[in-house]
Design an enzyme around this catalytic site. Sequence first.
Site, PDB file in Angstrom:
ATOM      1  N   SER A  75      13.119 -48.215  14.728  1.00 62.11           N
ATOM      2  CA  SER A  75      12.955 -48.045  16.003  1.00 62.11           C
ATOM      3  C   SER A  75      14.712 -48.020  16.413  1.00 62.11           C
ATOM      4  CB  SER A  75      12.108 -49.144  16.581  1.00 62.11           C
ATOM      5  OG  SER A  75      10.935 -49.240  16.263  1.00 62.11           O
ATOM      6  N   PHE A  82      12.170 -50.350  23.207  1.00 65.04           N
ATOM      7  CA  PHE A  82      11.023 -50.836  23.345  1.00 65.04           C
ATOM      8  C   PHE A  82      10.101 -51.039  21.986  1.00 65.04           C
ATOM      9  CE2 PHE A  82       6.070 -50.826  23.536  1.00 65.04           C
ATOM     10  CZ  PHE A  82       5.450 -50.706  24.471  1.00 65.04           C
ATOM     11  N   CYS A  83      10.505 -50.698  21.117  1.00 64.08           N
ATOM     12  CA  CYS A  83       9.809 -50.932  19.451  1.00 64.08           C
ATOM     13  C   CYS A  83      10.947 -52.096  19.405  1.00 64.08           C
ATOM     14  CB  CYS A  83       9.406 -49.978  18.573  1.00 64.08           C
ATOM     15  SG  CYS A  83       8.359 -48.354  19.343  1.00 64.08           S
ATOM     16  N   VAL A  84      12.325 -51.983  19.036  1.00 64.12           N
ATOM     17  CA  VAL A  84      12.557 -53.236  18.947  1.00 64.12           C
ATOM     18  C   VAL A  84      12.243 -54.430  19.039  1.00 64.12           C
ATOM     19  CG1 VAL A  84      15.228 -53.943  18.681  1.00 64.12           C
ATOM     20  CG2 VAL A  84      14.686 -51.359  18.408  1.00 64.12           C
ATOM     21  N   HIS A  87       9.542 -55.945  17.472  1.00 61.44           N
ATOM     22  CA  HIS A  87       9.469 -56.447  16.290  1.00 61.44           C
ATOM     23  C   HIS A  87      10.194 -57.679  15.630  1.00 61.44           C
ATOM     24  CE1 HIS A  87       6.416 -53.023  14.719  1.00 61.44           C
ATOM     25  NE2 HIS A  87       6.879 -52.534  16.015  1.00 61.44           N
TER      26      HIS A  87
END
Length: 330
Positions: A75, A82-84, A87
């Site tokens: 990501s 957003f994805c960083v 997670h």
Amino acid sequence: MTYRFFTPTPTRAATGPTAAVYQQLRDDFLGPLPTFQALSAVPEVLAATWALMREALLAGDASRVERELVAAAVSRANRCQFCVDAHVLLLHALGEPKLAEAVARGETPPEPRHAQLVRWAQASRSPRSADWTSPYRPEITGTLLAFHFINRVVSALLDPDLLPGGLQRSPLVRSVGGRLYAKAAREPKEPGRSLPLLDVDATAAPPAWAGDSPVGVAYASLRDAATRGGDLLGDVARQTVTATVRWEDGRFPARPADWAVDLVRDVPGADRIGTRIALLTAFAPGAVSQGDVALWRLSHPADADLVRLVAYGAIAATDHVARALASAHL
């Protein structure tokens, strides 16, 4: 959470395959998050995306911490904040706060195995120039491919902030959120539960790199479902997308809007805006603009067609990475 171009049907109104996916998301993950709600306009892409993420990231015996680390590293390579953020929070939930905060700061983890995974994941952005392949088991490799796809969908269709003002990037919020989700994140998940959601009869043969893992079935299903979005474009347009993805090999365009204009000059006029959106999704999805979508909607007003087009651009880039694995297994 703000959707950039449309607001999906509320989760309570979901029926059929979409409702079945949402139920599994409630049972096995954090619920029907915006990523999956944005795909709900095309149920076959929604189901296949969930299946790949579930079977790769959540199920089986591979280290969940390592898989979350790969998801975060991919990501970051794809510039999907957003994805960083998501997670990093899940690394907190798995009891790894120091690793989570190192990832949040963009640092190399101190543990050698973790550092190696991060380097491997980041190199996959340009697999041809990096001579990239995978020495890892299907769950880790599948996680990497899942997030090459999901990052692009998220960056194209969602704003980057899950909470107002980017509060999800506060270490305190991440820590508290991690505690809230710890039980759900740590519960083991049985492989294969998502596969009945797929149209297996239409699924291509699983790739060799996956062996007999459910991850391979899920990836083949996603590739099949998302590639069908290319039917919205003509032959020249699809050839332009394929050739550009292979030639550019993950390079970030310095000025995406100008870059895309040059690439579509020789595409038939009716297909130029669709080709532009597909190419931007593959390389710089956050650069897909309201103007681009407005022009596309003049001939394709349905939300489903926009999702199909974005999914097509996302899978074109993802399958470029997967082809490096196919070459290694010849």
